[in-house]
Enzyme design. Structure first.
Site, PDB file in Angstrom:
ATOM      1  N   ALA A  11     -30.774   0.194  13.524  1.00 47.25           N
ATOM      2  CA  ALA A  11     -30.767   0.785  14.857  1.00 47.25           C
ATOM      3  C   ALA A  11     -29.576   1.720  15.096  1.00 47.25           C
ATOM      4  O   ALA A  11     -29.612   2.560  15.984  1.00 47.25           O
ATOM      5  CB  ALA A  11     -30.767  -0.320  15.910  1.00 47.25           C
ATOM      6  N   GLY A  79     -38.895  -2.900  13.544  1.00 45.48           N
ATOM      7  CA  GLY A  79     -40.325  -3.079  13.806  1.00 45.48           C
ATOM      8  C   GLY A  79     -40.785  -2.435  15.100  1.00 45.48           C
ATOM      9  O   GLY A  79     -40.044  -1.707  15.761  1.00 45.48           O
ATOM     10  N   ASP A 234     -37.366  -4.511   8.332  1.00 48.83           N
ATOM     11  CA  ASP A 234     -36.069  -4.818   7.724  1.00 48.83           C
ATOM     12  C   ASP A 234     -35.797  -6.317   7.657  1.00 48.83           C
ATOM     13  O   ASP A 234     -35.190  -6.803   6.698  1.00 48.83           O
ATOM     14  CB  ASP A 234     -34.924  -4.072   8.415  1.00 48.83           C
ATOM     15  CG  ASP A 234     -34.909  -4.212   9.932  1.00 48.83           C
ATOM     16  OD1 ASP A 234     -35.673  -5.036  10.475  1.00 48.83           O
ATOM     17  OD2 ASP A 234     -34.139  -3.475  10.577  1.00 48.83           O
ATOM     18  N   THR A 235     -36.270  -7.072   8.646  1.00 50.04           N
ATOM     19  CA  THR A 235     -36.070  -8.521   8.597  1.00 50.04           C
ATOM     20  C   THR A 235     -36.913  -9.157   7.497  1.00 50.04           C
ATOM     21  O   THR A 235     -36.489 -10.124   6.852  1.00 50.04           O
ATOM     22  CB  THR A 235     -36.397  -9.173   9.946  1.00 50.04           C
ATOM     23  OG1 THR A 235     -35.701  -8.486  10.979  1.00 50.04           O
ATOM     24  CG2 THR A 235     -35.969 -10.636   9.955  1.00 50.04           C
ATOM     25  N   GLY A 399     -25.201  -8.078   7.821  1.00 48.32           N
ATOM     26  CA  GLY A 399     -23.856  -7.582   8.117  1.00 48.32           C
ATOM     27  C   GLY A 399     -22.974  -8.572   8.836  1.00 48.32           C
ATOM     28  O   GLY A 399     -21.741  -8.559   8.675  1.00 48.32           O
TER      29      GLY A 399
END
Length: 480
Positions: A11, A79, A234-235, A399
């Site tokens: 993001a 998403g 990404d998750t 992260g």
């Protein structure tokens, strides 16, 4: 040595990385990093996808300049967001972000107009109710009745659109599609009733395909690079990279969003799962990511944006200076989705409720940390109740693993063992998914073992917190 290009878009930033597999160890090298900032087009908060695409190409060119032999490239992103194309494949409207205000009130309006109940939507999709799900974004577009609505030919989710711009192939990847709240949970196909309810058309939707397959080629000069459709949410890639050692281990993908959950071969859509608003998003090999979305380090990132001289370690140090659990908020409150000032949003949350509000920056930051870990603990408790299985360990990836203060606080509040790594979870998941697609790695389990062996794993054990049960009870009351 084998190498692939992993394009990992978050993001706030994007990275073009090379993933290497050499002698049973995996490594990442960042070749290009760029900012991903939302832009205002009129009154809409949008992604600058043209800029993102150009940055991706710049990154690929940097990789090619190294003369590394590349097996494939893959893209993972957030998403729910999508691009609408006409029959000439031109995009219609702006690239509107899920953080835009257009979906306010759309959940209730969709239920009212369609005569569907929340329970029916959940039973069909198994997806957590979030105000910005694709279902409600499409409802918002339908209700606005734009002139181009009848011109829509194809809907592509963000990673599918970027893959299309690189390869010319239109494709729909399952894990990202599963976030839409438009897929049937068990059968993994589009739900016609929900698509009609939001004003969309079944003809716009391509059939969802399982990840980890080569779908086309990216041509640059005389070079052709196979384009791999990885677990593009990404998750989903982050969970793919998580070394889940046993069935009582949960994961926390700690980044802009915090995703707390378990991996399962079966979805959980019981009445209790519905009451707890758990989601059953898609994973690799048709698995389910049974989890809950929590606003996450977005709150800390926005505090940092307001105080650019502070580093993230500075922010954690400020948190240590304030009294613990003096101020607690619901981190998933809509007020924190995209405020002009996160500091003011936190303070105003208390003032609106006639409660004593944090005054200093240290108190605001401490409030965020304490509230986040209490939210993690609550989800772990809910998962235990829904599945009937205890959770004895939490693996933190992403992260947020670099925030040692947060990791220790997590162990203390959840009162379980916490282990961390990998930090680059989404990118590494992207990498192993590509190696699986090219038959360089045989399975997800093999990929996870390689990642675990290549990681600097840190362990945190729980310290006692005085009055912890009362603190948790307070948080339960706030988040009812």
């Amino acid at each position: 040595m084998k190498a692939v290009i992993a394009i990992d878009l978050g993001a706030s930033s994007g990275r073009v990385m090379v993933g290497y597999l050499n002698n049973g160890k995996i490594a990442l090298e960042e070749l290009h990093r760029f900012q991903n900032q939302q832009v205002m087009n009129g009154n809409e908060s949008c992604w600058d996808l043209y800029s993102i695409l150009e940055e991706i190409k710049v990154g690929i060119n940097k990789v090619l300049a190294t003369d590394v032999e590349i097996t494939s490239l893959g893209i993972d992103t957030w998403g729910v967001d999508f691009v609408l194309l006409d029959k000439f494949s031109r995009h219609l409207g702006e690239f509107v972000s899920y953080r835009d205000v257009r979906t306010e009130g759309m959940l209730d309006k969709l239920l009212e107009d369609s005569q569907l109940t929340r329970e029916q939507v959940y039973q069909q999709t198994g997806i957590q109710f979030l105000p910005f799900n694709t279902l409600y974004q499409l409802k918002a577009i339908a209700d606005q009745q734009p002139e181009w609505f009848s011109e829509i030919d194809t809907l592509l989710f963000i990673p599918d659109y970027l893959n299309y711009k690189l390869s010319g192939i239109k494709h729909c990847e399952y894990t990202n599609a599963s976030t839409s709240q438009l897929l049937e949970c068990k059968d993994k196909i589009w739900n016609k009733q929900l698509i009609n309810a939001c004003g969309a058309n079944m003809d716009w939707f391509l059939p969802p395909k399982m990840p980890n397959r080569i779908i086309g080629q990216y041509h640059v000069g005389d070079v052709q690079i196979p384009v791999c459709s990885v677990a593009s949410h990404d998750t989903a890639s982050a969970v793919a990279s998580t070394p889940i050692a046993h069935d009582t281990m949960a994961y926390l993908s700690s980044g802009t969003w915090s995703l707390v959950g378990i991996e399962s071969f079966e979805p959980y859509t019981s009445e209790l799962a519905y009451q707890y608003n758990l989601t059953n998003e898609g994973g690799v090999d048709g698995r389910y990511r049974v989890l809950k979305n929590i606003m996450g380090l977005w709150l800390i990132q926005r505090i940092k944006a307001e105080n650019p001289s502070l580093t993230f370690p500075d922010i954690a140090s400020l948190a240590r200076q304030a009294d613990q659990f003096k101020y607690i908020v619901n981190p998933n409150d809509y007020d924190f989705l995209n405020p002009v000032s996160m500091t003011l949003a936190i303070k105003n949350w208390f003032k609106k409720r006639a409660l004593e509000a944090p005054e200093t920056l240290s108190e605001v930051i401490r409030c965020i940390y304490d509230s986040l870990v209490l939210a993690y603990d609550k989800v772990l408790t809910e998962l235990t109740e829904v599945t009937g299985k205890p959770i004895t360990e939490l693996r933190i990836v992403g992260g947020g693993t670099q925030d040692q203060f947060l990791n220790q606080l997590c162990a203390d509040v959840c009162q379980i063992k916490v282990s961390t790594e990998p930090a680059e979870a989404s990118a590494l998941g992207n990498v192993i998914n590509q190696f699986i697609a090219s038959n360089i790695i045989t399975s997800l389990e093999e990929g996870r073992q390689i990642i675990d062996a290549s990681s600097d794993v840190k362990n945190f054990t729980a310290n006692p917190i005085k009055g912890l049960e009362q603190i948790k009870f307070q948080f339960q009351q706030i988040t009812k």
